[in-house]
Design a protein around this motif. Sequence first.
Motif, PDB file in Angstrom:
ATOM      1  N   LEU A 126     -18.754  14.831  47.277  1.00 40.50           N
ATOM      2  CA  LEU A 126     -19.558  15.424  47.533  1.00 40.50           C
ATOM      3  C   LEU A 126     -18.984  16.083  45.583  1.00 40.50           C
ATOM      4  O   LEU A 126     -19.956  16.320  44.579  1.00 40.50           O
ATOM      5  CB  LEU A 126     -19.719  16.652  47.615  1.00 40.50           C
ATOM      6  CG  LEU A 126     -20.918  16.202  49.200  1.00 40.50           C
ATOM      7  CD1 LEU A 126     -21.300  16.666  50.387  1.00 40.50           C
ATOM      8  CD2 LEU A 126     -21.568  14.465  48.719  1.00 40.50           C
ATOM      9  N   LEU A 127     -17.450  16.267  45.574  1.00 45.44           N
ATOM     10  CA  LEU A 127     -17.261  17.082  44.457  1.00 45.44           C
ATOM     11  C   LEU A 127     -16.311  16.945  43.744  1.00 45.44           C
ATOM     12  O   LEU A 127     -15.309  16.469  44.923  1.00 45.44           O
ATOM     13  CB  LEU A 127     -17.485  19.397  44.677  1.00 45.44           C
ATOM     14  CG  LEU A 127     -18.460  19.205  45.488  1.00 45.44           C
ATOM     15  CD1 LEU A 127     -17.864  20.917  45.570  1.00 45.44           C
ATOM     16  CD2 LEU A 127     -19.483  19.526  44.039  1.00 45.44           C
ATOM     17  N   THR A 139     -19.755  18.496  39.658  1.00 45.37           N
ATOM     18  CA  THR A 139     -20.032  16.871  40.089  1.00 45.37           C
ATOM     19  C   THR A 139     -19.231  15.798  40.455  1.00 45.37           C
ATOM     20  O   THR A 139     -18.858  15.417  39.028  1.00 45.37           O
ATOM     21  CB  THR A 139     -21.624  17.198  40.263  1.00 45.37           C
ATOM     22  OG1 THR A 139     -21.095  16.723  38.561  1.00 45.37           O
ATOM     23  CG2 THR A 139     -22.376  18.309  40.427  1.00 45.37           C
ATOM     24  N   PRO A 140     -19.714  14.969  41.112  1.00 44.50           N
ATOM     25  CA  PRO A 140     -18.866  13.355  40.915  1.00 44.50           C
ATOM     26  C   PRO A 140     -19.301  13.093  39.008  1.00 44.50           C
ATOM     27  O   PRO A 140     -18.736  12.296  39.096  1.00 44.50           O
ATOM     28  CB  PRO A 140     -19.825  12.535  42.189  1.00 44.50           C
ATOM     29  CG  PRO A 140     -19.996  13.376  42.864  1.00 44.50           C
ATOM     30  CD  PRO A 140     -20.329  14.892  42.172  1.00 44.50           C
ATOM     31  N   ASP A 141     -20.083  13.358  38.924  1.00 40.94           N
ATOM     32  CA  ASP A 141     -20.309  13.043  37.372  1.00 40.94           C
ATOM     33  C   ASP A 141     -19.746  13.365  36.094  1.00 40.94           C
ATOM     34  O   ASP A 141     -19.875  13.181  35.063  1.00 40.94           O
ATOM     35  CB  ASP A 141     -22.023  12.518  37.170  1.00 40.94           C
ATOM     36  CG  ASP A 141     -23.013  13.874  37.240  1.00 40.94           C
ATOM     37  OD1 ASP A 141     -21.714  14.633  37.630  1.00 40.94           O
ATOM     38  OD2 ASP A 141     -24.350  13.447  37.110  1.00 40.94           O
ATOM     39  N   LYS A 143     -19.862  17.287  35.788  1.00 37.36           N
ATOM     40  CA  LYS A 143     -20.744  18.126  35.647  1.00 37.36           C
ATOM     41  C   LYS A 143     -20.127  19.251  36.331  1.00 37.36           C
ATOM     42  O   LYS A 143     -19.613  19.767  37.231  1.00 37.36           O
ATOM     43  CB  LYS A 143     -22.300  18.356  35.454  1.00 37.36           C
ATOM     44  CG  LYS A 143     -22.763  16.835  34.942  1.00 37.36           C
ATOM     45  CD  LYS A 143     -24.940  17.111  34.963  1.00 37.36           C
ATOM     46  CE  LYS A 143     -25.143  16.040  34.337  1.00 37.36           C
ATOM     47  NZ  LYS A 143     -26.306  15.813  34.857  1.00 37.36           N
ATOM     48  N   LEU A 145     -19.825  22.992  37.867  1.00 39.44           N
ATOM     49  CA  LEU A 145     -20.750  23.322  38.693  1.00 39.44           C
ATOM     50  C   LEU A 145     -20.431  25.130  39.007  1.00 39.44           C
ATOM     51  O   LEU A 145     -19.550  25.799  38.783  1.00 39.44           O
ATOM     52  CB  LEU A 145     -20.082  23.342  40.348  1.00 39.44           C
ATOM     53  CG  LEU A 145     -20.495  24.483  41.138  1.00 39.44           C
ATOM     54  CD1 LEU A 145     -22.241  23.703  41.764  1.00 39.44           C
ATOM     55  CD2 LEU A 145     -19.966  24.216  42.741  1.00 39.44           C
ATOM     56  N   VAL A 204     -26.153  22.136  44.109  1.00 37.63           N
ATOM     57  CA  VAL A 204     -25.611  20.310  44.134  1.00 37.63           C
ATOM     58  C   VAL A 204     -26.081  19.373  45.548  1.00 37.63           C
ATOM     59  O   VAL A 204     -25.306  18.360  45.100  1.00 37.63           O
ATOM     60  CB  VAL A 204     -24.389  20.047  42.882  1.00 37.63           C
ATOM     61  CG1 VAL A 204     -25.344  20.603  41.732  1.00 37.63           C
ATOM     62  CG2 VAL A 204     -23.095  21.010  43.562  1.00 37.63           C
ATOM     63  N   SER A 205     -26.297  20.117  46.278  1.00 37.80           N
ATOM     64  CA  SER A 205     -26.597  19.189  47.773  1.00 37.80           C
ATOM     65  C   SER A 205     -25.160  18.669  47.834  1.00 37.80           C
ATOM     66  O   SER A 205     -24.618  17.432  48.323  1.00 37.80           O
ATOM     67  CB  SER A 205     -26.713  17.480  47.575  1.00 37.80           C
ATOM     68  OG  SER A 205     -28.699  17.641  46.900  1.00 37.80           O
ATOM     69  N   ALA A 206     -24.020  20.200  47.956  1.00 39.24           N
ATOM     70  CA  ALA A 206     -23.114  19.565  48.230  1.00 39.24           C
ATOM     71  C   ALA A 206     -22.230  21.054  49.270  1.00 39.24           C
ATOM     72  O   ALA A 206     -21.062  20.870  49.620  1.00 39.24           O
ATOM     73  CB  ALA A 206     -22.036  20.048  47.089  1.00 39.24           C
TER      74      ALA A 206
END
Length: 260
Positions: A126-127, A139-141, A143, A145, A204-206
Amino acid sequence: MRILCVDDEPLALQMLELSIGKAKPDAEVIGFEEPEDLLEEAKTNGCDIAFLDIHMSEMDGVEAAKRLKEINPKMNIIFVTGYSEYAGDAMRLHASGYIMKPVTKDKVAAELADLRFPIVPKENALLKVQCFGNFDVFTPDGKPLHFERSKAKEVFAYLVHRHGSSCTKKEIAAVLFEDMPYDNKQQIYFQKIVSAMMKALKSVSAEAVINKTYNNMSVNVDLIDCDYYRFQELDAGAVNAYQSEYMSQYYWADFLYEDY
C-alpha cells in the motif's frame, strides 16, 4: 531483477544471454566471459541470480559460486554445464538450479520459476517507504505522502524502524520526546499525533499498514515496500542503494543489520 551470467566460450555465453532474455524479458541481464569480472560486478552492484558455466579454464563455476555465496548467502545460483557429474557439487552448494547444455528458453524459465530464494515483488504493498538517506513515504505510484504534523511522520518512521515489532505508546513517546514525563498532557498530545498519522494514511487508503490495539502499535510489514526491509532480505538493488545514511533526519535512527 538483475541477472549475471558467465561462460568463457563467447558463442555459449551469447546463447545463454539470449535464452535468459527470452525467459525473463523484464530483467537486466549482464554477461561475462571472465568469472572475476562477474564477481566484481556482484560485489559492487549486487545481483539476484547468477548463471554460472561450471567448466571454465581460469576459474570453474563451483569456485565462483563459493565466492558469490560469501558476497550474498541468499543469491540464487544456477549452474550451466554439459557435464552431468557436477550435479553433486551443485547440491552441496545449495544451488538454486542446474541446466544441462544446450541452454534453451524453456530450461531457463523452469529454473526461474523454482528459485531457492524466490524474488517476490510486493504487488500488494500500500506504500513505498524510503529509509536510506532521509525517511520518506510514497504511494505505490510514487506520489509523496503528506503528513500534517512532522511528529506524525516520525511516529510512522519509528514503527517502520521497529520492523513489525509491537510498541507501546509510552515507549514511542519516550523516543520522540526523550526525557519528558509521559503525563496526562503528554498523552493527549501524543494521541493527536497518532490521529494525524492515521489521517495521512487514510487519505491514501493505507490505514491497514498500522496494526493498532488499545495501547500498542506496529506496522504490517507485508503491506510496505521498504528499502530497509529489502536490504535485510539481501535484495541486490537495496544493498547497492545503502550509502551509510539511514533515516538521516532522526537522531534515534541507528541502522540495524540482521545477519542471516
